[in-house]
Design a protein around this motif. Structure first.
Motif, PDB file in Angstrom:
ATOM      1  N   THR A  56       0.831  -1.200   0.000  1.00 37.42           N
ATOM      2  CA  THR A  56       0.000   0.000   0.000  1.00 37.42           C
ATOM      3  C   THR A  56       0.870   1.255   0.000  1.00 37.42           C
ATOM      4  O   THR A  56       2.038   1.212   0.380  1.00 37.42           O
ATOM      5  CB  THR A  56      -0.932   0.019   1.216  1.00 37.42           C
ATOM      6  OG1 THR A  56      -0.137  -0.017   2.408  1.00 37.42           O
ATOM      7  CG2 THR A  56      -1.878  -1.162   1.205  1.00 37.42           C
ATOM      8  N   SER A  57       0.312   2.370  -0.423  1.00 41.19           N
ATOM      9  CA  SER A  57       1.029   3.633  -0.494  1.00 41.19           C
ATOM     10  C   SER A  57       1.595   3.999   0.878  1.00 41.19           C
ATOM     11  O   SER A  57       0.906   3.923   1.882  1.00 41.19           O
ATOM     12  CB  SER A  57       0.089   4.732  -0.990  1.00 41.19           C
ATOM     13  OG  SER A  57       0.776   5.956  -1.054  1.00 41.19           O
ATOM     14  N   GLY A  58       2.866   4.394   0.896  1.00 44.28           N
ATOM     15  CA  GLY A  58       3.512   4.798   2.138  1.00 44.28           C
ATOM     16  C   GLY A  58       4.042   3.643   2.967  1.00 44.28           C
ATOM     17  O   GLY A  58       4.678   3.851   3.987  1.00 44.28           O
ATOM     18  N   SER A  59       3.801   2.414   2.528  1.00 47.43           N
ATOM     19  CA  SER A  59       4.250   1.257   3.301  1.00 47.43           C
ATOM     20  C   SER A  59       5.624   0.790   2.824  1.00 47.43           C
ATOM     21  O   SER A  59       6.115   1.206   1.791  1.00 47.43           O
ATOM     22  CB  SER A  59       3.256   0.104   3.173  1.00 47.43           C
ATOM     23  OG  SER A  59       3.297  -0.422   1.860  1.00 47.43           O
ATOM     24  N   ILE A  60       6.235  -0.077   3.586  1.00 44.07           N
ATOM     25  CA  ILE A  60       7.475  -0.735   3.180  1.00 44.07           C
ATOM     26  C   ILE A  60       7.091  -2.119   2.666  1.00 44.07           C
ATOM     27  O   ILE A  60       6.453  -2.892   3.366  1.00 44.07           O
ATOM     28  CB  ILE A  60       8.452  -0.856   4.357  1.00 44.07           C
ATOM     29  CG1 ILE A  60       8.814   0.529   4.887  1.00 44.07           C
ATOM     30  CG2 ILE A  60       9.696  -1.627   3.940  1.00 44.07           C
ATOM     31  CD1 ILE A  60       9.619   0.489   6.167  1.00 44.07           C
ATOM     32  N   THR A  61       7.464  -2.411   1.426  1.00 43.48           N
ATOM     33  CA  THR A  61       7.160  -3.696   0.819  1.00 43.48           C
ATOM     34  C   THR A  61       8.469  -4.443   0.619  1.00 43.48           C
ATOM     35  O   THR A  61       9.411  -3.904   0.046  1.00 43.48           O
ATOM     36  CB  THR A  61       6.447  -3.498  -0.526  1.00 43.48           C
ATOM     37  OG1 THR A  61       5.266  -2.726  -0.300  1.00 43.48           O
ATOM     38  CG2 THR A  61       6.065  -4.821  -1.151  1.00 43.48           C
ATOM     39  N   ASN A  62       8.527  -5.671   1.112  1.00 45.51           N
ATOM     40  CA  ASN A  62       9.743  -6.472   1.035  1.00 45.51           C
ATOM     41  C   ASN A  62       9.481  -7.786   0.331  1.00 45.51           C
ATOM     42  O   ASN A  62       8.409  -8.364   0.450  1.00 45.51           O
ATOM     43  CB  ASN A  62      10.259  -6.805   2.446  1.00 45.51           C
ATOM     44  CG  ASN A  62      10.691  -5.574   3.182  1.00 45.51           C
ATOM     45  OD1 ASN A  62      11.591  -4.870   2.755  1.00 45.51           O
ATOM     46  ND2 ASN A  62      10.046  -5.308   4.299  1.00 45.51           N
ATOM     47  N   MET A  63      10.512  -8.276  -0.357  1.00 48.01           N
ATOM     48  CA  MET A  63      10.498  -9.610  -0.913  1.00 48.01           C
ATOM     49  C   MET A  63      11.855 -10.219  -0.596  1.00 48.01           C
ATOM     50  O   MET A  63      12.889  -9.617  -0.886  1.00 48.01           O
ATOM     51  CB  MET A  63      10.272  -9.585  -2.419  1.00 48.01           C
ATOM     52  CG  MET A  63      10.148 -10.968  -3.001  1.00 48.01           C
ATOM     53  SD  MET A  63       9.670 -10.975  -4.737  1.00 48.01           S
ATOM     54  CE  MET A  63      11.211 -10.585  -5.510  1.00 48.01           C
ATOM     55  N   THR A  64      11.869 -11.385   0.018  1.00 51.87           N
ATOM     56  CA  THR A  64      13.111 -12.021   0.430  1.00 51.87           C
ATOM     57  C   THR A  64      13.249 -13.389  -0.224  1.00 51.87           C
ATOM     58  O   THR A  64      12.290 -14.152  -0.280  1.00 51.87           O
ATOM     59  CB  THR A  64      13.153 -12.182   1.965  1.00 51.87           C
ATOM     60  OG1 THR A  64      13.012 -10.888   2.554  1.00 51.87           O
ATOM     61  CG2 THR A  64      14.454 -12.806   2.427  1.00 51.87           C
ATOM     62  N   VAL A  65      14.445 -13.660  -0.722  1.00 50.85           N
ATOM     63  CA  VAL A  65      14.812 -14.980  -1.222  1.00 50.85           C
ATOM     64  C   VAL A  65      15.936 -15.443  -0.307  1.00 50.85           C
ATOM     65  O   VAL A  65      16.945 -14.757  -0.170  1.00 50.85           O
ATOM     66  CB  VAL A  65      15.300 -14.921  -2.686  1.00 50.85           C
ATOM     67  CG1 VAL A  65      15.738 -16.286  -3.164  1.00 50.85           C
ATOM     68  CG2 VAL A  65      14.221 -14.344  -3.581  1.00 50.85           C
ATOM     69  N   ALA A  66      15.760 -16.596   0.357  1.00 51.98           N
ATOM     70  CA  ALA A  66      16.738 -16.998   1.363  1.00 51.98           C
ATOM     71  C   ALA A  66      16.838 -18.507   1.482  1.00 51.98           C
ATOM     72  O   ALA A  66      15.937 -19.238   1.093  1.00 51.98           O
ATOM     73  CB  ALA A  66      16.355 -16.409   2.719  1.00 51.98           C
ATOM     74  N   ASN A  67      17.950 -18.926   2.036  1.00 49.17           N
ATOM     75  CA  ASN A  67      18.124 -20.278   2.532  1.00 49.17           C
ATOM     76  C   ASN A  67      18.697 -20.122   3.948  1.00 49.17           C
ATOM     77  O   ASN A  67      18.842 -18.989   4.404  1.00 49.17           O
ATOM     78  CB  ASN A  67      19.005 -21.125   1.588  1.00 49.17           C
ATOM     79  CG  ASN A  67      20.443 -20.654   1.520  1.00 49.17           C
ATOM     80  OD1 ASN A  67      21.014 -20.163   2.489  1.00 49.17           O
ATOM     81  ND2 ASN A  67      21.057 -20.812   0.354  1.00 49.17           N
ATOM     82  N   PRO A  68      19.036 -21.172   4.666  1.00 47.71           N
ATOM     83  CA  PRO A  68      19.523 -20.983   6.036  1.00 47.71           C
ATOM     84  C   PRO A  68      20.823 -20.169   6.150  1.00 47.71           C
ATOM     85  O   PRO A  68      21.138 -19.661   7.222  1.00 47.71           O
ATOM     86  CB  PRO A  68      19.745 -22.411   6.533  1.00 47.71           C
ATOM     87  CG  PRO A  68      18.814 -23.238   5.733  1.00 47.71           C
ATOM     88  CD  PRO A  68      18.786 -22.595   4.375  1.00 47.71           C
ATOM     89  N   ASP A  69      21.575 -20.004   5.036  1.00 47.54           N
ATOM     90  CA  ASP A  69      22.873 -19.326   5.100  1.00 47.54           C
ATOM     91  C   ASP A  69      22.904 -17.931   4.478  1.00 47.54           C
ATOM     92  O   ASP A  69      23.663 -17.071   4.915  1.00 47.54           O
ATOM     93  CB  ASP A  69      23.930 -20.188   4.404  1.00 47.54           C
ATOM     94  CG  ASP A  69      24.035 -21.571   5.025  1.00 47.54           C
ATOM     95  OD1 ASP A  69      24.134 -21.645   6.262  1.00 47.54           O
ATOM     96  OD2 ASP A  69      23.986 -22.558   4.272  1.00 47.54           O
ATOM     97  N   VAL A  70      22.143 -17.704   3.430  1.00 50.56           N
ATOM     98  CA  VAL A  70      22.218 -16.451   2.674  1.00 50.56           C
ATOM     99  C   VAL A  70      20.809 -15.918   2.447  1.00 50.56           C
ATOM    100  O   VAL A  70      19.891 -16.683   2.178  1.00 50.56           O
ATOM    101  CB  VAL A  70      22.903 -16.675   1.299  1.00 50.56           C
ATOM    102  CG1 VAL A  70      22.978 -15.379   0.520  1.00 50.56           C
ATOM    103  CG2 VAL A  70      24.293 -17.262   1.466  1.00 50.56           C
ATOM    104  N   ALA A  71      20.655 -14.589   2.538  1.00 48.95           N
ATOM    105  CA  ALA A  71      19.351 -13.972   2.285  1.00 48.95           C
ATOM    106  C   ALA A  71      19.525 -12.724   1.432  1.00 48.95           C
ATOM    107  O   ALA A  71      20.400 -11.896   1.690  1.00 48.95           O
ATOM    108  CB  ALA A  71      18.670 -13.615   3.598  1.00 48.95           C
TER     109      ALA A  71
END
Length: 186
Positions: A56-71
């Motif tokens: 939504t407007s004004g929000s922080i939008t995140n997308m994460t690609v990770a495994n137990p060691d690297v993100a």
């Protein structure tokens, strides 16, 4: 189980629309994801990419690609900026044409272009090509007037690395003020 209020019965849902050809997923009585012929939308009911994450407007939008060691995380911060970050103490690599590394930002901050182990803040290497690996050019409009700063290895084996500074214009009467500086290659 049909016990409880209507809101309690529908805290989570999965719905397929035969007419509109989409599948939607919801929690806490709100739609969270939608899958249609175009792609999967998270935070949007009309995805226009294979994966479309929307906040939504004004929000922080995140997308994460990770495994137990690297993100790796991509974020859009309200109306101020976007960023790509490695959440762990690892390098960020940029590759093209399959698995060919072109640029690396080390966890410690050094940047290598054509170099997988940069030992300086910025290190640029282009092996086997007779062009300047670093060229900074400022073009002035459609007439192709340029101001250039370039670095090129000396092919003559003199032990010097030439540095070119100059101005070029398409009109011959205004043309070429280049300075050649030879720096000892130690």
């Amino acid at each position: 189980d049909n016990s409880g209020s209507a809101a309690e019965r529908y805290d989570g849902f999965l719905e397929y629309s035969q007419t509109d050809q989409f599948l939607r997923f919801g929690t806490a009585t709100s739609e969270r994801m939608r899958l249609n012929a175009t792609g999967l939308g998270i935070g949007t009911t009309s995805p226009n990419h294979n994966l479309h994450v929307y906040g939504t407007s004004g929000s922080i939008t995140n997308m994460t690609v990770a495994n137990p060691d690297v993100a790796l995380r991509m974020s859009a911060y309200g109306s101020s900026h976007s960023e790509i970050r490695v959440e762990t103490n690892h390098d960020l690599l940029f590759k093209t044409n399959g698995n060919n590394e072109k640029m690396r930002i080390e966890a410690g901050g050094n940047v290598g272009i054509g170099v997988s182990d940069p030992s300086n803040a910025l290190e640029v290497r282009q092996d086997g090509v007779d062009v300047a690996p670093v060229m900074i050019t400022n073009r002035n409009g459609a007439d192709d007037d340029t101001t250039t700063l370039g670095f090129k290895n000396d092919d003559a084996g003199s032990g010097y690395v030439p540095v070119y500074l100059g101005t070029r214009a398409t009109d011959a009467s205004e043309r070429v003020n280049y300075f050649f500086v030879a720096v000892a290659d130690t």
